[in-house]
Design a protein around this motif. Structure first.
Motif, short mmCIF file in Angstrom:
data_model
loop_
_atom_site.label_atom_id
_atom_site.label_comp_id
_atom_site.label_asym_id
_atom_site.label_seq_id
_atom_site.Cartn_x
_atom_site.Cartn_y
_atom_site.Cartn_z
N SER A 87 0.80 -1.22 0.00
CA SER A 87 0.00 0.00 0.00
C SER A 87 0.84 1.28 0.00
O SER A 87 0.29 2.37 -0.09
N LEU A 88 2.17 1.13 0.10
CA LEU A 88 3.03 2.32 0.15
C LEU A 88 3.05 3.04 -1.18
O LEU A 88 3.02 2.40 -2.25
N PRO A 89 3.11 4.34 -1.17
CA PRO A 89 3.27 5.08 -2.43
C PRO A 89 4.63 4.77 -3.04
O PRO A 89 5.62 4.60 -2.33
N ALA A 90 4.67 4.65 -4.35
CA ALA A 90 5.92 4.32 -5.03
C ALA A 90 6.93 5.45 -4.86
O ALA A 90 6.57 6.63 -4.82
N GLN A 91 8.19 5.08 -4.79
CA GLN A 91 9.25 6.09 -4.71
C GLN A 91 9.49 6.66 -6.10
O GLN A 91 9.60 5.93 -7.08
N THR A 92 9.56 7.98 -6.18
CA THR A 92 9.76 8.62 -7.48
C THR A 92 11.18 8.43 -7.95
O THR A 92 12.10 8.24 -7.16
N ALA A 93 11.37 8.47 -9.23
CA ALA A 93 12.70 8.29 -9.80
C ALA A 93 13.64 9.39 -9.35
O ALA A 93 14.84 9.19 -9.18
N GLN A 94 13.09 10.61 -9.16
CA GLN A 94 13.95 11.72 -8.76
C GLN A 94 14.52 11.52 -7.36
O GLN A 94 15.61 11.97 -7.05
N SER A 95 13.76 10.85 -6.48
CA SER A 95 14.23 10.66 -5.11
C SER A 95 15.04 9.40 -4.94
O SER A 95 15.56 9.14 -3.87
N SER A 96 15.15 8.59 -5.99
CA SER A 96 15.96 7.38 -5.89
C SER A 96 17.42 7.76 -5.82
O SER A 96 17.87 8.73 -6.42
N THR A 97 18.18 7.00 -5.09
CA THR A 97 19.61 7.25 -4.94
C THR A 97 20.40 6.11 -5.54
O THR A 97 19.85 5.08 -5.95
N ALA A 98 21.71 6.32 -5.62
CA ALA A 98 22.57 5.29 -6.19
C ALA A 98 22.39 3.99 -5.41
O ALA A 98 22.39 3.97 -4.20
N GLY A 99 22.27 2.89 -6.15
CA GLY A 99 22.11 1.60 -5.50
C GLY A 99 20.67 1.21 -5.28
O GLY A 99 20.38 0.08 -4.93
N ALA A 100 19.73 2.12 -5.45
CA ALA A 100 18.31 1.80 -5.29
C ALA A 100 17.63 1.91 -6.64
O ALA A 100 17.86 2.85 -7.39
N GLN A 101 16.82 0.90 -6.96
CA GLN A 101 16.15 0.92 -8.26
C GLN A 101 15.13 2.05 -8.30
O GLN A 101 14.41 2.29 -7.34
N ALA A 102 15.07 2.73 -9.45
CA ALA A 102 14.13 3.83 -9.61
C ALA A 102 12.71 3.33 -9.44
O ALA A 102 12.32 2.30 -9.99
N GLY A 103 11.93 4.05 -8.65
CA GLY A 103 10.54 3.68 -8.43
C GLY A 103 10.34 2.61 -7.39
O GLY A 103 9.21 2.22 -7.12
N LYS A 104 11.42 2.10 -6.78
CA LYS A 104 11.29 1.06 -5.76
C LYS A 104 11.87 1.56 -4.44
O LYS A 104 12.94 2.13 -4.39
N ARG A 105 11.13 1.32 -3.38
CA ARG A 105 11.54 1.78 -2.06
C ARG A 105 12.49 0.77 -1.43
O ARG A 105 12.18 -0.43 -1.34
N PRO A 106 13.67 1.21 -0.95
CA PRO A 106 14.61 0.27 -0.33
C PRO A 106 14.06 -0.27 0.99
O PRO A 106 13.52 0.48 1.81
N LEU A 107 14.18 -1.58 1.19
CA LEU A 107 13.72 -2.23 2.42
C LEU A 107 14.82 -3.16 2.92
O LEU A 107 15.16 -4.13 2.25
N LEU A 108 15.35 -2.84 4.07
CA LEU A 108 16.33 -3.72 4.71
C LEU A 108 15.59 -4.78 5.51
O LEU A 108 14.67 -4.46 6.27
N ILE A 109 15.99 -6.02 5.36
CA ILE A 109 15.34 -7.13 6.05
C ILE A 109 16.36 -7.83 6.93
O ILE A 109 17.42 -8.27 6.47
N LYS A 110 16.06 -7.89 8.21
CA LYS A 110 16.92 -8.60 9.16
C LYS A 110 16.19 -9.83 9.65
O LYS A 110 15.09 -9.74 10.21
N ILE A 111 16.80 -11.00 9.44
CA ILE A 111 16.19 -12.27 9.84
C ILE A 111 16.75 -12.70 11.19
O ILE A 111 17.97 -12.71 11.40
N PHE A 112 15.85 -13.06 12.09
CA PHE A 112 16.23 -13.64 13.37
C PHE A 112 15.77 -15.10 13.36
O PHE A 112 14.58 -15.39 13.43
N ALA A 113 16.72 -15.98 13.24
CA ALA A 113 16.45 -17.42 13.26
C ALA A 113 17.66 -18.11 13.88
O ALA A 113 18.76 -17.54 13.92
N GLU A 114 17.45 -19.31 14.34
CA GLU A 114 18.57 -20.04 14.93
C GLU A 114 19.68 -20.23 13.90
O GLU A 114 19.43 -20.38 12.70
N ARG A 115 20.90 -20.20 14.38
CA ARG A 115 22.05 -20.29 13.48
C ARG A 115 21.95 -21.53 12.59
O ARG A 115 21.73 -22.63 13.07
N GLY A 116 22.12 -21.31 11.30
CA GLY A 116 22.03 -22.39 10.33
C GLY A 116 20.69 -22.44 9.60
O GLY A 116 20.58 -23.09 8.56
#
Length: 470
Positions: free
Chosen positions: A194-223
Motif C-alpha cells: 500500500s506504500l506510495p511508489a518512490q519517485t525516480a527523482q528521489s531514488s539514490t545510487a544503488g536503489a532501483q528507480a521507483g522502488k523503495r529500499p527495504l532492509l530485512i533482518k532475519i532472526f532465526a537459529e544459526r544455520g
C-alpha cells in the motif's frame, strides 16, 4: 606500602647475595674467622654495594631528566582547554508501522495482550511429547498449525540443500517455522504493497528507480537463516515497488544477531548514510515443537520439569515488524508507536550466579532512557519482556520495576512473554518488541521493552505514542 617495597627490593637482594657469598667464602677457605673478617664480609661489603646501587640510580635519574626551559620574561601563555568528551549523537526515533505475530495462543496481537493481562495464557502438559522418564512435557505449541501452504517449498528447498543442513535432520521444524511466519509476513506485505511508489527523482545510487529500499533482518537459529531468506525472497518476488535487501550477520557484532532492539538502534544510527526512503523489516521465527528438538533437549537435561525448574519449556512463535524513520513516514500510514534508540550493556555477572539479585545495569539503562526522553518514571504504563519462568530472571525484572517504576506492579504489570509462551528462541526479542508497540497503542502511554533472555546481555528500549513525542 607498595612503593616502599619496590624501593627496598634491590638493596635487600644485594644484602642477601653478599652474605651468601661471604658464608660460602669462609666455608671454602677454612681460615680463622676474626672480627675484622666478619665486619668486612657482613657489613662493609654490603654497605658498599648498596651505596653503589643508590649512586648509579641517582646518576641515571639525573642524566635522564630533561632540563627545564629557561624562564622567559613574559608570562607563559595559558594552555588551551583540553577538549571534553564528544557529545553523544542524538539518534532519530523510529516509527513502528506494522507489528504482526504468530504464537501458540493467537495470530492476533490484541487477543494475545488480553490473555497476558488476565494471566490466562500458560504452557500446558503435552499429550504427545514425553520426557526420558515417560512423563508428559510442558509445552506451548500451536496444535492446529497448518503446514500445507509451505510443504511444497520446503520439499523443493531440502532437495537442493546440503546434506549437513540442520533442516535435513528435522524437516518438521522447517515446516513449522515457515508456517508460523506465513501470517505475519503476509500482513506485512499487504502494508508494504500500500506504500506510495518512490519517485525516480528521489531514488539514490544503488536503489532501483521507483522502488523503495527495504532492509530485512532475519532472526532465526544459526544455520536456519538461509531457509527463511529463500522463502522470503519468494514472497517478495510478487511485490512491486519494494527493493528488498537482506542484512547479513556482522561477526564483529554478534550481539546484533539475536536482539531486535539493538538492530533497530543500529538502523537508526545508519539513517544518515542510507537512502531517504529506506525502511526496515524485522523477521523472526523459531519452533521447538518437534520430536528432534524435544528429544535433544531431554537428552541434554535442558527440559523443564519438577526437578529442573530452570529448564526449557518448548514454545514457538514468529513475528514481523516494519519500521521507518519517524520523520520520513510515508503519507497516509498509521504509526503504532515510536521506538526510541535502545540502550544496552553487559552484566558484571550472570543473572543466575549466586548472591544477591543485581539490577545495577538495568537501573542505569532505565535512568538513561528516561532522561534522554524527558520522562518521569511514573509516566511508564507498561513493561514487556521476553523473560521466561526462571526465578532469577523474574527476580531481576521485579526488582527493576519495584525500584524504578512506581506506577507498575512488579508481578501483575510485567508482561512476561516467555512465561506465557515458553521458549521462543530466536523470535523472542522481536515478539517482545511487537507486543510492546501494541501495548503502547492500547494504553496510550509510554512503555519499556526489555530483552532479558541472555544470562549476561541486556537491552532496553522506550516506546511512546506518536502524539506524546510531538
Amino acid at each position: 606500602m607498595r612503593r616502599l617495597l619496590g624501593f627496598l627490593a634491590v638493596p635487600v637482594l644485594l644484602l642477601g647475595l653478599t652474605w651468601l657469598v661471604a658464608v660460602i667464602y669462609l666455608q671454602q677457605t677454612g681460615g680463622e674467622v676474626t672480627g675484622q673478617t666478619l665486619l668486612n664480609g657482613f657489613v662493609i661489603a654490603p654497605a658498599v654495594l648498596i651505596a653503589c646501587w643508590f649512586g648509579l640510580k641517582g646518576l641515571f635519574s639525573l642524566l635522564s631528566h630533561k632540563p627545564a626551559a629557561t624562564a622567559s620574561a613574559e608570562p607563559p601563555a595559558q594552555p588551551e582547554a583540553a577538549p571534553g568528551p564528544a557529545a553523544e549523537p542524538v539518534l532519530p526515533a523510529l516509527a513502528i508501522l506494522s507489528a504482526e505475530i504468530s504464537t501458540a495462543q493467537s495470530y492476533h496481537i490484541d487477543d494475545l495482550l488480553a490473555g497476558l493481562n488476565d494471566n490466562a495464557i500458560r504452557p500446558a502438559l503435552s499429550d504427545r511429547f514425553v520426557d526420558e522418564n515417560g512423563l508428559p512435557v510442558m509445552v506451548a505449541l500451536r496444535e492446529d498449525l497448518d503446514t500445507e501452504s509451505v510443504s511444497e517449498f520446503v520439499s523443493q528447498w531440502l532437495l537442493a540443500a546440503a546434506d549437513t543442513h540442520p533442516a535435513k535432520e528435522d524437516p518438521d521444524r522447517a515446516h513449522r517455522m515457515l508456517a508460523l511466519l506465513d501470517a505475519p509476513v503476509g500482513a506485512s506485505l499487504d502494508l508494504l504493497a500500500s506504500l506510495p511508489a518512490q519517485t525516480a527523482q528521489s531514488s539514490t545510487a544503488g536503489a532501483q528507480a521507483g522502488k523503495r529500499p527495504l532492509l530485512i533482518k532475519i532472526f532465526a537459529e544459526r544455520g536456519w537463516e538461509d531457509l527463511v531468506e529463500a522463502w522470503l525472497r519468494k514472497q517478495f518476488a510478487a511485490l512491486d515497488g519494494i527493493n528488498p535487501g537482506f542484512v547479513r550477520g556482522d561477526p564483529e557484532r554478534p550481539e546484533l544477531q539475536h536482539d531486535a532492539l539493538r538492530v533497530s538502534g543500529a538502523f537508526s544510527s545508519e539513517l544518515a548514510r542510507i537512502p531517504a526512503a529506506s525502511m526496515m523489516m524485522l523477521v523472526a521465527c523459531d519452533s521447538h515443537g518437534t520430536d528432534a528438538v524435544i528429544e535433544r533437549a531431554g537428552y541434554d537435561g535442558k527440559l523443564f520439569s519438577a526437578g529442573n525448574q530452570n529448564g526449557m519449556i518448548p514454545g514457538e512463535a514468529a513475528a514481523a515488524v516494519v519500521i521507518a524513520p519517524a520523520d520520513r513516514v510515508p503519507e497516509g500510514l498509521d504509526v503504532i508507536a515510536e521506538l526510541q534508540p535502545a540502550a544496552w550493556g553487559r552484566r558484571q555477572k550472570a543473572v543466575d550466579a549466586g548472591g544477591r539479585t543485581d539490577v545495577e545495569l538495568m537501573t542505569r539503562l532505565t535512568t538513561s532512557l528516561l532522561e534522554k526522553n524527558s520522562l518521569t518514571a511514573d509516566a511508564i504504563g507498561a513493561f514487556v519482556s521476553d523473560c521466561d519462568q526462571r526465578s532469577a530472571w523474574n527476580a531481576e525484572a521485579a526488582s527493576l520495576i519495584s525500584s524504578m517504576l512506581p506506577g507498575l506492579d512488579p508481578v501483575a504489570d510485567h508482561l512476561s512473554l516467555g512465561r506465557a509462551l515458553g521458549h521462543t528462541g530466536a523470535a523472542a526479542s522481536t515478539l517482545a518488541l511487537a507486543c510492546a508497540a501494541a501495548c503502547v497503542r492500547e494504553t496510550n502511554q509510554p512503555g519499556l521493552v526489555a530483552s532479558l533472555t541472555d544470562p549476561l546481555q541486556r537491552s532496553l528500549a522506550l516506546l511512546r505514542p506518536l502524539q506524546a513525542s510531538t
